[in-house]
Design a protein around this motif. Structure first.
Motif, PDB file in Angstrom:
ATOM      1  N   ARG A   1       0.832  -1.208   0.000  1.00 43.04           N
ATOM      2  CA  ARG A   1       0.000   0.000   0.000  1.00 43.04           C
ATOM      3  C   ARG A   1       0.866   1.258   0.000  1.00 43.04           C
ATOM      4  NH1 ARG A   1      -2.161   0.981   5.630  1.00 43.04           N
ATOM      5  NH2 ARG A   1      -0.035   1.756   5.749  1.00 43.04           N
ATOM      6  N   ASP A   2       1.996   1.212   0.738  1.00 48.14           N
ATOM      7  CA  ASP A   2       2.883   2.360   0.852  1.00 48.14           C
ATOM      8  C   ASP A   2       3.879   2.464  -0.306  1.00 48.14           C
ATOM      9  OD1 ASP A   2       1.554   2.865   3.212  1.00 48.14           O
ATOM     10  OD2 ASP A   2       3.150   2.070   4.502  1.00 48.14           O
ATOM     11  N   GLY A   3       3.798   1.542  -1.264  1.00 45.46           N
ATOM     12  CA  GLY A   3       4.666   1.597  -2.435  1.00 45.46           C
ATOM     13  C   GLY A   3       6.086   1.127  -2.185  1.00 45.46           C
ATOM     14  N   LEU A   4       6.312   0.382  -1.095  1.00 51.50           N
ATOM     15  CA  LEU A   4       7.666  -0.075  -0.770  1.00 51.50           C
ATOM     16  C   LEU A   4       7.957  -1.475  -1.299  1.00 51.50           C
ATOM     17  CD1 LEU A   4       7.831   1.323   2.878  1.00 51.50           C
ATOM     18  CD2 LEU A   4       8.572   2.409   0.755  1.00 51.50           C
ATOM     19  N   VAL A   5       6.913  -2.250  -1.564  1.00 49.61           N
ATOM     20  CA  VAL A   5       7.041  -3.561  -2.199  1.00 49.61           C
ATOM     21  C   VAL A   5       5.941  -3.687  -3.250  1.00 49.61           C
ATOM     22  CG1 VAL A   5       8.008  -4.658  -0.122  1.00 49.61           C
ATOM     23  CG2 VAL A   5       5.575  -4.875  -0.608  1.00 49.61           C
ATOM     24  N   VAL A   6       6.162  -4.604  -4.188  1.00 49.85           N
ATOM     25  CA  VAL A   6       5.146  -4.929  -5.203  1.00 49.85           C
ATOM     26  C   VAL A   6       5.060  -6.442  -5.314  1.00 49.85           C
ATOM     27  CG1 VAL A   6       5.388  -2.819  -6.576  1.00 49.85           C
ATOM     28  CG2 VAL A   6       6.833  -4.801  -7.094  1.00 49.85           C
ATOM     29  N   GLN A   7       3.899  -6.910  -5.715  1.00 53.52           N
ATOM     30  CA  GLN A   7       3.766  -8.334  -6.015  1.00 53.52           C
ATOM     31  C   GLN A   7       4.460  -8.576  -7.354  1.00 53.52           C
ATOM     32  OE1 GLN A   7      -0.154 -10.028  -5.690  1.00 53.52           O
ATOM     33  NE2 GLN A   7      -0.581  -8.888  -3.806  1.00 53.52           N
ATOM     34  N   GLN A   8       5.195  -9.669  -7.406  1.00 54.10           N
ATOM     35  CA  GLN A   8       5.970  -9.969  -8.612  1.00 54.10           C
ATOM     36  C   GLN A   8       5.720 -11.401  -9.046  1.00 54.10           C
ATOM     37  OE1 GLN A   8      10.371 -10.031  -8.598  1.00 54.10           O
ATOM     38  NE2 GLN A   8      10.160  -8.168  -9.836  1.00 54.10           N
ATOM     39  N   GLY A   9       4.471 -11.683  -9.380  1.00 57.45           N
ATOM     40  CA  GLY A   9       4.123 -13.009  -9.856  1.00 57.45           C
ATOM     41  C   GLY A   9       4.071 -14.030  -8.736  1.00 57.45           C
TER      42      GLY A   9
ATOM     43  N   GLY B   1       6.695 -21.525  -8.468  1.00 57.85           N
ATOM     44  CA  GLY B   1       6.136 -22.754  -9.030  1.00 57.85           C
ATOM     45  C   GLY B   1       5.043 -23.376  -8.188  1.00 57.85           C
ATOM     46  N   ALA B   2       5.047 -23.111  -6.891  1.00 59.01           N
ATOM     47  CA  ALA B   2       4.029 -23.670  -5.990  1.00 59.01           C
ATOM     48  C   ALA B   2       2.819 -22.736  -5.854  1.00 59.01           C
ATOM     49  CB  ALA B   2       4.645 -23.941  -4.619  1.00 59.01           C
ATOM     50  N   GLY B   3       2.841 -21.605  -6.556  1.00 57.92           N
ATOM     51  CA  GLY B   3       1.714 -20.679  -6.493  1.00 57.92           C
ATOM     52  C   GLY B   3       1.800 -19.638  -5.393  1.00 57.92           C
ATOM     53  N   HIS B   4       2.919 -19.562  -4.695  1.00 55.81           N
ATOM     54  CA  HIS B   4       3.100 -18.538  -3.661  1.00 55.81           C
ATOM     55  C   HIS B   4       3.309 -17.178  -4.315  1.00 55.81           C
ATOM     56  CE1 HIS B   4       4.785 -22.194  -1.542  1.00 55.81           C
ATOM     57  NE2 HIS B   4       3.792 -21.821  -0.747  1.00 55.81           N
ATOM     58  N   VAL B   5       2.576 -16.175  -3.849  1.00 56.74           N
ATOM     59  CA  VAL B   5       2.752 -14.810  -4.353  1.00 56.74           C
ATOM     60  C   VAL B   5       4.097 -14.276  -3.871  1.00 56.74           C
ATOM     61  CG1 VAL B   5       1.856 -12.445  -4.284  1.00 56.74           C
ATOM     62  CG2 VAL B   5       0.270 -14.374  -4.393  1.00 56.74           C
ATOM     63  N   LEU B   6       4.895 -13.792  -4.814  1.00 57.75           N
ATOM     64  CA  LEU B   6       6.210 -13.258  -4.483  1.00 57.75           C
ATOM     65  C   LEU B   6       6.128 -11.742  -4.343  1.00 57.75           C
ATOM     66  CD1 LEU B   6       8.366 -15.335  -6.990  1.00 57.75           C
ATOM     67  CD2 LEU B   6       8.142 -15.689  -4.524  1.00 57.75           C
ATOM     68  N   TYR B   7       6.870 -11.217  -3.379  1.00 56.08           N
ATOM     69  CA  TYR B   7       6.951  -9.776  -3.145  1.00 56.08           C
ATOM     70  C   TYR B   7       8.376  -9.328  -3.419  1.00 56.08           C
ATOM     71  CZ  TYR B   7       2.402 -10.180  -0.961  1.00 56.08           C
ATOM     72  OH  TYR B   7       1.073 -10.429  -0.737  1.00 56.08           O
ATOM     73  N   ALA B   8       8.493  -8.159  -4.042  1.00 53.40           N
ATOM     74  CA  ALA B   8       9.810  -7.611  -4.366  1.00 53.40           C
ATOM     75  C   ALA B   8       9.894  -6.177  -3.864  1.00 53.40           C
ATOM     76  CB  ALA B   8      10.046  -7.658  -5.879  1.00 53.40           C
ATOM     77  N   LEU B   9      11.102  -5.757  -3.591  1.00 52.66           N
ATOM     78  CA  LEU B   9      11.387  -4.409  -3.116  1.00 52.66           C
ATOM     79  C   LEU B   9      11.286  -3.420  -4.276  1.00 52.66           C
ATOM     80  CD1 LEU B   9      12.280  -3.564  -0.273  1.00 52.66           C
ATOM     81  CD2 LEU B   9      14.634  -3.824  -1.000  1.00 52.66           C
ATOM     82  N   THR B  10      10.694  -2.267  -4.034  1.00 46.81           N
ATOM     83  CA  THR B  10      10.676  -1.192  -5.028  1.00 46.81           C
ATOM     84  C   THR B  10      11.862  -0.260  -4.748  1.00 46.81           C
ATOM     85  OG1 THR B  10       9.337   0.280  -3.659  1.00 46.81           O
ATOM     86  CG2 THR B  10       8.143  -1.248  -5.116  1.00 46.81           C
ATOM     87  N   ASP B  11      12.067   0.706  -5.637  1.00 46.87           N
ATOM     88  CA  ASP B  11      13.122   1.695  -5.395  1.00 46.87           C
ATOM     89  C   ASP B  11      12.835   2.477  -4.119  1.00 46.87           C
ATOM     90  OD1 ASP B  11      14.543   0.895  -7.617  1.00 46.87           O
ATOM     91  OD2 ASP B  11      13.710   2.444  -8.933  1.00 46.87           O
ATOM     92  N   ASP B  12      11.551   2.813  -3.894  1.00 49.67           N
ATOM     93  CA  ASP B  12      11.189   3.505  -2.652  1.00 49.67           C
ATOM     94  C   ASP B  12      11.452   2.613  -1.436  1.00 49.67           C
ATOM     95  OD1 ASP B  12      10.428   5.772  -4.016  1.00 49.67           O
ATOM     96  OD2 ASP B  12       8.270   5.369  -3.873  1.00 49.67           O
ATOM     97  N   GLY B  13      11.235   1.320  -1.596  1.00 48.43           N
ATOM     98  CA  GLY B  13      11.513   0.373  -0.516  1.00 48.43           C
ATOM     99  C   GLY B  13      12.997   0.319  -0.197  1.00 48.43           C
ATOM    100  N   ARG B  14      13.828   0.327  -1.235  1.00 49.34           N
ATOM    101  CA  ARG B  14      15.278   0.346  -1.027  1.00 49.34           C
ATOM    102  C   ARG B  14      15.703   1.632  -0.315  1.00 49.34           C
ATOM    103  NH1 ARG B  14      14.936  -2.404  -5.433  1.00 49.34           N
ATOM    104  NH2 ARG B  14      16.032  -4.368  -5.639  1.00 49.34           N
TER     105      ARG B  14
END
Length: 195
Positions: free
Chosen positions: A49-57, A60-73
């Motif tokens: 919500r705060d724009g610090l992470v995004v869902q990134q697909g 293989g097991a269907g777990h939603v992956l989260y990744a750091l954004t530039d703002d998160g870094r």
């Protein structure tokens, strides 16, 4: 404890799903502060919500992956650069208990001090044993070093609390000795008879 920033730090290594973040957080902190997976996913939702992470697909097991954004870094770098301020101190149950016991007529303050001292001594023994095991395994991976640092923090913190208990006991003994040597107060004058 900043779970929010801890998760950002773990995501710096690459995308992760919630339960893996929980496992890595506990491994890095030696399980000293366990998380429940719901807490992790609630925090991830706020970070997203705060724009610090995004869902990134998904993996293989269907777990939603989260990744750091530039703002998160940038937020993570800022967190690492800032000192941890101790301005809004949490209520400390032990300090409150001792303060109340000192003024409570039926409380045995020495027993309160001794019970806490015994508990802390056992904790120091346990943490020291765990630290010795960690050192015997020659920590090479950063998670093992992080766990060792957390264990040493717990040891130093418990040692400091034991020293504070010793100080409290010494102060209370000095006050009791001073009260015992004070001359008795003069007897109160009887009230004047009514006119």
């Amino acid at each position: 404890m900043s779970i929010r920033h801890g998760l950002l730090a773990l995501l710096e290594d690459g995308p992760r799903y919630g339960s893996r973040l929980r496992t890595e957080f506990e491994a890095r902190t030696g399980s000293a502060w366990p998380l429940n997976v719901g807490q992790v996913y609630t925090t991830l939702a706020r970070l997203e919500r705060d724009g610090l992470v995004v869902q990134q697909g998904a993996d293989g097991a269907g777990h939603v992956l989260y990744a750091l954004t530039d703002d998160g870094r940038a937020e993570l770098r800022s967190w690492f650069d800032r000192p941890v301020e101790r301005t809004s101190l949490p209520r400390d149950e032990l300090a409150i208990k001792l303060a109340m016991a000192v003024g409570a007529p039926g409380a045995d303050v020495r027993a309160v001090l001794e019970a806490q001292r015994r508990y802390l001594s056992e904790a120091v023994h346990t943490y020291t044993r765990l630290r010795a095991q960690a050192l015997a395994e020659a920590p090479a991976h950063r998670d093992e070093v992080a766990r060792l640092l957390v264990l040493e923090h717990l040891i130093f913190r418990a040692d400091a609390e034991i020293r504070w208990l010793d100080h409290c006991e010494a102060r209370l003994l000095r006050l009791a000795e001073a009260a015992a040597t004070e001359p008795p107060a003069p007897p109160a004058s009887p009230p004047a008879p009514p006119l």
